[in-house]
Design a protein around this motif. Structure first.
Motif, PDB file in Angstrom:
ATOM      1  N   LYS A   1      13.437  25.065  28.439  1.00 42.00           N
ATOM      2  CA  LYS A   1      13.177  23.300  28.231  1.00 42.00           C
ATOM      3  C   LYS A   1      14.774  22.703  28.484  1.00 42.00           C
ATOM      4  O   LYS A   1      15.372  21.635  29.605  1.00 42.00           O
ATOM      5  CB  LYS A   1      12.642  22.695  27.467  1.00 42.00           C
ATOM      6  N   LEU A   2      16.034  23.493  27.839  1.00 41.51           N
ATOM      7  CA  LEU A   2      17.404  22.468  27.935  1.00 41.51           C
ATOM      8  C   LEU A   2      17.651  23.377  29.196  1.00 41.51           C
ATOM      9  O   LEU A   2      18.503  22.392  29.834  1.00 41.51           O
ATOM     10  CB  LEU A   2      18.634  23.610  26.801  1.00 41.51           C
ATOM     11  N   PHE A   3      17.343  24.669  29.789  1.00 41.58           N
ATOM     12  CA  PHE A   3      17.819  24.688  31.532  1.00 41.58           C
ATOM     13  C   PHE A   3      17.782  24.082  32.475  1.00 41.58           C
ATOM     14  O   PHE A   3      18.234  23.930  33.515  1.00 41.58           O
ATOM     15  CB  PHE A   3      17.881  26.158  31.135  1.00 41.58           C
ATOM     16  N   THR A   4      16.192  24.012  32.312  1.00 42.49           N
ATOM     17  CA  THR A   4      15.608  23.113  33.155  1.00 42.49           C
ATOM     18  C   THR A   4      16.042  21.868  33.574  1.00 42.49           C
ATOM     19  O   THR A   4      16.274  21.031  34.349  1.00 42.49           O
ATOM     20  CB  THR A   4      13.769  23.305  33.028  1.00 42.49           C
ATOM     21  N   ALA A   5      16.077  21.396  32.093  1.00 41.81           N
ATOM     22  CA  ALA A   5      16.588  20.151  32.037  1.00 41.81           C
ATOM     23  C   ALA A   5      18.251  19.618  33.176  1.00 41.81           C
ATOM     24  O   ALA A   5      18.536  18.874  33.777  1.00 41.81           O
ATOM     25  CB  ALA A   5      16.923  19.121  31.165  1.00 41.81           C
ATOM     26  N   VAL A   6      18.907  20.912  32.318  1.00 42.75           N
ATOM     27  CA  VAL A   6      20.335  20.844  33.093  1.00 42.75           C
ATOM     28  C   VAL A   6      20.665  21.013  35.149  1.00 42.75           C
ATOM     29  O   VAL A   6      21.441  21.000  36.047  1.00 42.75           O
ATOM     30  CB  VAL A   6      21.121  21.411  32.281  1.00 42.75           C
ATOM     31  N   SER A   7      19.859  22.489  35.186  1.00 47.75           N
ATOM     32  CA  SER A   7      19.607  22.678  36.928  1.00 47.75           C
ATOM     33  C   SER A   7      17.920  23.154  37.397  1.00 47.75           C
ATOM     34  O   SER A   7      17.262  23.625  36.684  1.00 47.75           O
ATOM     35  CB  SER A   7      20.797  24.366  36.969  1.00 47.75           C
TER      36      SER A   7
ATOM     37  N   ALA B   1      19.611  16.122  17.455  1.00 45.16           N
ATOM     38  CA  ALA B   1      18.664  16.555  19.015  1.00 45.16           C
ATOM     39  C   ALA B   1      18.290  17.246  19.750  1.00 45.16           C
ATOM     40  O   ALA B   1      17.614  17.339  20.610  1.00 45.16           O
ATOM     41  CB  ALA B   1      21.012  16.406  19.920  1.00 45.16           C
ATOM     42  N   ILE B   2      18.421  18.310  18.581  1.00 47.51           N
ATOM     43  CA  ILE B   2      17.523  19.275  18.811  1.00 47.51           C
ATOM     44  C   ILE B   2      16.220  19.171  18.718  1.00 47.51           C
ATOM     45  O   ILE B   2      15.241  19.465  19.663  1.00 47.51           O
ATOM     46  CB  ILE B   2      17.805  20.754  18.067  1.00 47.51           C
ATOM     47  N   ARG B   3      15.611  18.809  17.330  1.00 45.37           N
ATOM     48  CA  ARG B   3      14.761  17.553  17.481  1.00 45.37           C
ATOM     49  C   ARG B   3      13.835  17.123  18.225  1.00 45.37           C
ATOM     50  O   ARG B   3      13.084  17.245  18.747  1.00 45.37           O
ATOM     51  CB  ARG B   3      14.512  17.274  16.371  1.00 45.37           C
ATOM     52  N   LEU B   4      14.527  16.397  19.226  1.00 41.37           N
ATOM     53  CA  LEU B   4      14.623  15.379  20.148  1.00 41.37           C
ATOM     54  C   LEU B   4      14.555  16.272  21.049  1.00 41.37           C
ATOM     55  O   LEU B   4      13.450  15.417  22.118  1.00 41.37           O
ATOM     56  CB  LEU B   4      15.495  14.467  19.972  1.00 41.37           C
ATOM     57  N   ILE B   5      14.975  17.118  21.816  1.00 36.54           N
ATOM     58  CA  ILE B   5      14.388  17.938  23.243  1.00 36.54           C
ATOM     59  C   ILE B   5      12.866  18.497  22.691  1.00 36.54           C
ATOM     60  O   ILE B   5      12.740  18.503  23.937  1.00 36.54           O
ATOM     61  CB  ILE B   5      15.929  19.007  23.545  1.00 36.54           C
ATOM     62  N   ASN B   6      12.952  19.206  21.753  1.00 37.00           N
ATOM     63  CA  ASN B   6      11.795  19.628  21.298  1.00 37.00           C
ATOM     64  C   ASN B   6      10.865  18.892  21.995  1.00 37.00           C
ATOM     65  O   ASN B   6       9.647  19.406  22.330  1.00 37.00           O
ATOM     66  CB  ASN B   6      11.699  20.713  20.223  1.00 37.00           C
ATOM     67  N   VAL B   7      10.573  17.423  21.040  1.00 43.27           N
ATOM     68  CA  VAL B   7       9.958  17.031  21.167  1.00 43.27           C
ATOM     69  C   VAL B   7       9.252  16.395  22.405  1.00 43.27           C
ATOM     70  O   VAL B   7       8.358  16.003  22.935  1.00 43.27           O
ATOM     71  CB  VAL B   7       9.624  15.698  20.971  1.00 43.27           C
ATOM     72  N   LEU B   8      10.109  16.469  22.904  1.00 40.82           N
ATOM     73  CA  LEU B   8      10.096  15.739  24.442  1.00 40.82           C
ATOM     74  C   LEU B   8       9.347  16.111  25.236  1.00 40.82           C
ATOM     75  O   LEU B   8       9.965  17.540  25.822  1.00 40.82           O
ATOM     76  CB  LEU B   8      11.801  15.101  24.860  1.00 40.82           C
ATOM     77  N   PRO B   9       8.495  14.989  26.186  1.00 40.99           N
ATOM     78  CA  PRO B   9       8.168  16.533  27.259  1.00 40.99           C
ATOM     79  C   PRO B   9       9.155  16.823  28.976  1.00 40.99           C
ATOM     80  O   PRO B   9       9.961  16.145  28.600  1.00 40.99           O
ATOM     81  CB  PRO B   9       6.941  15.590  28.697  1.00 40.99           C
ATOM     82  N   ALA B  10       8.784  17.999  28.642  1.00 39.06           N
ATOM     83  CA  ALA B  10       9.455  18.556  30.187  1.00 39.06           C
ATOM     84  C   ALA B  10       9.925  18.198  31.227  1.00 39.06           C
ATOM     85  O   ALA B  10      11.540  17.441  31.349  1.00 39.06           O
ATOM     86  CB  ALA B  10       9.489  20.082  30.527  1.00 39.06           C
ATOM     87  N   PRO B  11       9.421  16.334  31.794  1.00 33.68           N
ATOM     88  CA  PRO B  11       9.786  16.260  32.831  1.00 33.68           C
ATOM     89  C   PRO B  11      10.563  15.187  32.928  1.00 33.68           C
ATOM     90  O   PRO B  11      11.101  14.719  33.449  1.00 33.68           O
ATOM     91  CB  PRO B  11       7.912  15.792  33.308  1.00 33.68           C
ATOM     92  N   VAL B  12       9.893  14.520  31.244  1.00 34.36           N
ATOM     93  CA  VAL B  12      10.701  13.487  30.750  1.00 34.36           C
ATOM     94  C   VAL B  12      12.558  13.986  30.861  1.00 34.36           C
ATOM     95  O   VAL B  12      13.671  13.409  30.739  1.00 34.36           O
ATOM     96  CB  VAL B  12      10.572  13.125  29.826  1.00 34.36           C
TER      97      VAL B  12
END
Length: 404
Positions: A89-95, A362-373
């Protein structure tokens, strides 16, 4: 036109590929005795512009096949439950087009893409440069029209041409160590780390690797006293600063006496006003390293090499004009990466308990946010996490074999 490149890791082979494709006579000199072998080094990232370039080189599929496959980060603290970050999820948000690969795997693929067309000289290095006359440690002296330093953060070519490294470096307040260890935790797609005030340590492996890598990050108020080639001193510094850390850290430190590969360096940034002087220019970490582990330097090295080769072709070998345009084309990317790296170096290693708490949440927030968001929010920040994907690179492929 004869061009000499010093360095056969990442920037050197990419530059050699494109220069050969444009019809230049290319030689690469490398101080190591042989090409780097698969499975070594540490994990590095390629973002969309770099991936588009390696796609044109015909090696993108091979690079994707050698991806590390790391999908999750398990982060521990001295107290409290571990938290897990979904790295996908992190990598797809970054690039939109990202690959993480072991550095030596990438180097080997790039070397294989060029070795049949480019003259490589191993176990040698440059000792003097006088206009176009180049003296080597072992080989006979030769004359070249252009000399390029693609020989990394501690560049020999830069030292010979511009002066001592200390005149151009800015310490970003941290240190990084990476070394090989057995994959005794049988990691598969998972990186495990422990974080405390001012320090982090962990272990990860990668697909296609039998062993693993230990990673240590240290943040300090003052620089350490050591030489960048004094490995025993560097290992002792790790023991001094991490001996009381719990979890797997004692086991990892015990491997220091047996590890076959070891890397330790300050997280520092190069700041030169120009990367060219006479017939000499610099590319990649030798020119504009934003900071190891914090600035996307591998992706930048690929982009910079492509631009330099393209400008030499576009200016029909007029090196002075090509160097000037190359610096203008890559300049904004470098400046933005420098700024991002300074911020990243400060946030990478928490200074105290409050920053550790902030990292975990911050990790917890990334995990709960939907990938498109997550992706939509990241795309609003082209000066930060989306920096590398936001870079537009000129298409130079029309100059293919222009000199034949």
């Amino acid at each position: 036109m004869r061009i000499l490149i010093s360095g056969a890791s990442i920037a050197g082979p990419v530059l050699a590929y494109w220069l050969d494709r444009y019809g230049f006579d290319v030689t690469v000199v490398e101080r190591t005795p042989a090409p780097r072998k698969t499975g070594g080094g540490h994990a590095v990232d390629l973002f969309r512009p770099a991936m588009q370039i390696v796609e044109q080189m015909g090696v993108a599929d091979q690079i994707r096949a050698k991806a590390t496959g790391t999908e999750a980060l398990v982060l521990r603290r001295p107290t409290g439950k571990p938290v897990t970050l979904d790295l996908r999820k992190l990598f797809t948000a970054v690039s939109d087009n990202h690959v993480e690969i072991m550095r030596d795997d990438l180097s080997e693929l790039l070397y294989n893409a060029t070795c049949s067309d480019v003259d490589y000289i191993f176990a040698d290095s440059i000792t003097a440069i006088d206009d176009g006359e180049v003296t080597f440690e072992r080989s006979r002296a030769q004359r070249f029209d252009v000399i390029v330093g693609a020989d990394g953060l501690h560049s020999n070519v830069r030292a010979l041409t511009f002066g001592p490294e200390s005149e151009f470096t800015t310490w970003l307040g941290a240190y990084l160590a990476i070394f090989s260890v057995p994959n005794y935790r049988e990691l598969d797609g998972v990186m495990e780390m422990i974080v405390d005030s001012g320090r982090m340590a962990g272990i990860y492996s990668a697909a296609h690797m039998d062993d693993a890598r230990a990673g240590f990050f240290l943040r300090l108020p003052q620089p350490l006293d050591y030489h960048h080639r004094d490995i025993e001193r560097q290992k002792q510094l790790l023991h001094n600063h991490f001996h009381d850390m719990k979890w797997e850290v004692p086991r990892l430190l015990a491997e220091l006496d047996h590890t076959p590969s070891f890397y330790f360096d300050s997280i520092m940034q190069l700041r030169l006003d120009t990367w060219s002087r006479g017939r000499v220019t610099l590319v990649g970490d030798a020119a504009y390293c934003p900071g190891p582990a914090v600035g996307g330097s591998t992706s930048m090295a690929v982009v910079g090499s492509y631009i330099l080769a393209g400008e030499l072709a576009a200016h029909a070998g007029d090196h002075a004009a090509a160097f000037a345009t190359y610096e203008r084309e890559i300049g904004e990317y470098v400046r933005r990466s420098r700024g991002f790296a300074v911020t990243a170096a400060k946030s990478l290693i928490p200074r105290g308990r409050l920053e550790v708490w902030a990292m975990v949440n911050a990790i917890r927030l990334i995990n709960v946010l939907p990938a498109p968001v997550s992706r939509a929010a990241a795309k609003l920040n082209t000066k930060g996490v989306r920096l590398h994907d936001s870079i537009a690179v000129r298409d130079y492929t029309g100059f293919d074999r222009m000199r034949e």
